[in-house]
Design an enzyme around this catalytic site. Sequence first.
Site, PDB file in Angstrom:
ATOM      1  CE  LYS A   1      -4.224   1.173   0.263  1.00  0.00           C
ATOM      2  NZ  LYS A   1      -5.530   0.999  -0.551  1.00  0.00           N
TER       3      LYS A   1
ATOM      4  CG  ASP B   1      -7.196   3.615  -0.649  1.00  0.00           C
ATOM      5  OD1 ASP B   1      -7.858   2.438  -0.349  1.00  0.00           O
ATOM      6  OD2 ASP B   1      -7.315   4.749   0.160  1.00  0.00           O
TER       7      ASP B   1
HETATM    8  P1  NDP Z   1     -13.234   8.271  -2.502  1.00  0.00           P
HETATM    9  O1  NDP Z   1     -11.694   8.541  -2.171  1.00  0.00           O
HETATM   10  O2  NDP Z   1     -13.149   8.042  -3.890  1.00  0.00           O
HETATM   11  O3  NDP Z   1     -14.507   8.385  -1.509  1.00  0.00           O
HETATM   12  C1  NDP Z   1     -13.810   8.061  -0.048  1.00  0.00           C
HETATM   13  C2  NDP Z   1     -15.638   8.818   0.085  1.00  0.00           C
HETATM   14  O4  NDP Z   1     -15.017   8.994   2.033  1.00  0.00           O
HETATM   15  C3  NDP Z   1     -15.196  10.308   0.209  1.00  0.00           C
HETATM   16  O5  NDP Z   1     -16.749  10.656   0.212  1.00  0.00           O
HETATM   17  C4  NDP Z   1     -14.894  11.176   1.810  1.00  0.00           C
HETATM   18  O6  NDP Z   1     -15.344  12.051   1.816  1.00  0.00           O
HETATM   19  C5  NDP Z   1     -15.549  10.659   2.237  1.00  0.00           C
HETATM   20  N1  NDP Z   1     -14.223  10.180   3.369  1.00  0.00           N
HETATM   21  C6  NDP Z   1     -12.860  10.060   3.121  1.00  0.00           C
HETATM   22  N2  NDP Z   1     -12.126  10.982   4.662  1.00  0.00           N
HETATM   23  C7  NDP Z   1     -13.295  10.243   5.804  1.00  0.00           C
HETATM   24  C8  NDP Z   1     -13.692  10.764   7.367  1.00  0.00           C
HETATM   25  N3  NDP Z   1     -12.152  11.601   7.789  1.00  0.00           N
HETATM   26  N4  NDP Z   1     -14.588  11.233   7.520  1.00  0.00           N
HETATM   27  C9  NDP Z   1     -16.246  10.991   6.360  1.00  0.00           C
HETATM   28  N5  NDP Z   1     -15.740  10.746   5.788  1.00  0.00           N
HETATM   29  C10 NDP Z   1     -14.938  10.428   5.104  1.00  0.00           C
HETATM   30  O7  NDP Z   1     -12.569   7.122  -1.699  1.00  0.00           O
HETATM   31  P2  NDP Z   1     -12.532   5.374  -2.028  1.00  0.00           P
HETATM   32  O8  NDP Z   1     -14.116   5.367  -2.234  1.00  0.00           O
HETATM   33  O9  NDP Z   1     -10.960   4.788  -3.163  1.00  0.00           O
HETATM   34  O10 NDP Z   1     -11.969   4.478  -0.969  1.00  0.00           O
HETATM   35  C11 NDP Z   1     -12.952   4.239   0.435  1.00  0.00           C
HETATM   36  C12 NDP Z   1     -13.164   3.456   1.693  1.00  0.00           C
HETATM   37  O11 NDP Z   1     -13.001   2.420   0.833  1.00  0.00           O
HETATM   38  C13 NDP Z   1     -11.472   3.556   1.637  1.00  0.00           C
HETATM   39  O12 NDP Z   1     -11.119   2.995   2.770  1.00  0.00           O
HETATM   40  C14 NDP Z   1     -10.428   2.781   0.648  1.00  0.00           C
HETATM   41  O13 NDP Z   1      -9.189   2.115   1.685  1.00  0.00           O
HETATM   42  C15 NDP Z   1     -11.486   1.035   0.587  1.00  0.00           C
HETATM   43  N6  NDP Z   1     -11.160   0.698  -0.296  1.00  0.00           N
HETATM   44  C16 NDP Z   1     -11.190   1.432  -1.928  1.00  0.00           C
HETATM   45  C17 NDP Z   1     -10.441   0.669  -2.429  1.00  0.00           C
HETATM   46  C18 NDP Z   1     -10.933   0.977  -4.374  1.00  0.00           C
HETATM   47  O14 NDP Z   1     -11.098  -0.066  -5.052  1.00  0.00           O
HETATM   48  N7  NDP Z   1     -10.432   2.214  -4.310  1.00  0.00           N
HETATM   49  C19 NDP Z   1     -10.914  -0.605  -2.406  1.00  0.00           C
HETATM   50  C20 NDP Z   1     -10.657  -1.055  -1.308  1.00  0.00           C
HETATM   51  C21 NDP Z   1     -10.912  -0.929  -0.209  1.00  0.00           C
HETATM   52  P3  NDP Z   1     -14.632  14.046   1.068  1.00  0.00           P
HETATM   53  O15 NDP Z   1     -14.851  14.250  -0.209  1.00  0.00           O
HETATM   54  O16 NDP Z   1     -15.328  14.976   1.969  1.00  0.00           O
HETATM   55  O17 NDP Z   1     -13.018  13.112   1.668  1.00  0.00           O
END
Ligand code: NDP
Length: 462
Positions: A142, A182
């Site tokens: 990662k 991510d």
């Molecule tokens: P994105 O950046 O596309 O979206 C993240 C979302 O989570 C946004 O809506 C963001 O809101 C919100 N968020 C982030 N930090 C916080 C916080 N501290 N408090 C509240 N909301 C928060 O990321 P992904 O959708 O790709 O990833 C989301 C999760 O899924 C992560 O844990 C990632 O590790 C996991 N994941 C992702 C994969 C992938 O294929 N993308 C694969 C497996 C796991 P805001 O815009 O306001 O920050």
Amino acid sequence: MSVSTGSAASANASTAESRVIEPLYAEVLRRNQGETEFHQAVREVLETLGPVLAARPEFVDARIVERLCEPERQLIFRVPWSDDNGDIHVNRGFRVEFSSSLGPYKGGLRFHPSVNLGIVKFLGFEQIFKNALTGMPIGGGKGGADFDPKGRSDAEIMRFCQSFMTELHRHLGEYTDVPAGDIGVGGREIGYLFGQYKRITNRYESGVLTGKGLGWGGAQARTEATGYGCVMFTSEMLRVRGESLEGRRIAVSGSGNVAVYAIEKAQQLGATVVTCSDSGGHVVDEKGIDLGLLKEIKERDRGRVSDYAERRGGSATFVPGKGPWTVPVDVALPCATQNELDEEDALALVRNGVKAVAEGANMPTSPGAVRVFQEAGVAFAPGKAANAGGVATSALEMQQNASRDSWSFAHTEARLEEIMRHIHDSCHTTAERYGSPGNYVVGANIAGFELVAEAMLAQGLI
Ligand code: NDP
């Protein structure tokens, strides 16, 4: 392999716990001070390994767990870049190459101001077991940077990605280490990162990054895969209980890549998603989230869920500063970030009758909240199983790159469905085999661990 059962097994497991696991965890705390998320991820895995270590003393003799808790390689590097005004900024980049027992290091890059070594190590550690569970030949890693992409222009994002890759490229390769997206890293960033890798190495090495655009080596259904896979896993958990997603009310947290496509698949399966969120708060829409509008706001305008409430009109309200867990639902899918659902949130969900919880994000549920769900008999799927569809589809992208082929959406989605069913079944049967029926945390940790441990034994002391 035979597993002893009944009270002899649990006595052996608790001996393994006190003899091996407790001192090992103390050592992890001592050597990785201040890395709280890493401690949490290690603890959650170690707590469940007692039975397998009791049954397989050769894993203990070969010090498999100690070796797994120490990354094979950790890289920390300077990322200097200049903004549109010519002002210079310096960020910190990371890549933790945790385990290459099953294949090249594989795992995403996160760009978020909260990124530090402990967060990257927790994510890399989880990734080892997740990638093993997919049954694909991929190791765990990662990376990321403490860079905040919010409010930055495309040109600034490009300069940052180029600077980041200028250092990282020397550690990557389709047979060495293959990053993906991510939080904060989506298709745009992967494009800039790939472009710089290609320029520096003078190689069109498609398989060095996944999550690429469809016209230049990307795979159909990769964007959708994590969210879709999480809902497919939920559907399997409900199926073994004689239930389904049809007609269910669902809460999804986040509104990024994982959340949006979890909402899409849940809707396709006949559920109503009544809430989603971002770091500003959550929106409740009793008519069900209008996905077309949400995608327009999030994917095109890079806007907020508060904009959704405004543009949706009467049926939606925005609740600032709070996660969505007090909204009454049958199924909860935390898809935003680590530790976003705590014990109090879990108690609220249980009071409101939640039946299943599946982690789309990595470690979004605090340890206390997991306990609440398990004690209440809620079906609970840990992220390393429920969100493995993303990395599995990345491995399918690598397969297509290696064979210079490209598959249809339907074909890739069918493969994803098959993989999620396989992951579900292997967690389910492993939990049963080790005396914890229905406990997907135990099932996922042990099933992933066994595959990695077998490979480590076979490959000798490295
Ligand atoms: P994105 O950046 O596309 O979206 C993240 C979302 O989570 C946004 O809506 C963001 O809101 C919100 N968020 C982030 N930090 C916080 C916080 N501290 N408090 C509240 N909301 C928060 O990321 P992904 O959708 O790709 O990833 C989301 C999760 O899924 C992560 O844990 C990632 O590790 C996991 N994941 C992702 C994969 C992938 O294929 N993308 C694969 C497996 C796991 P805001 O815009 O306001 O920050």
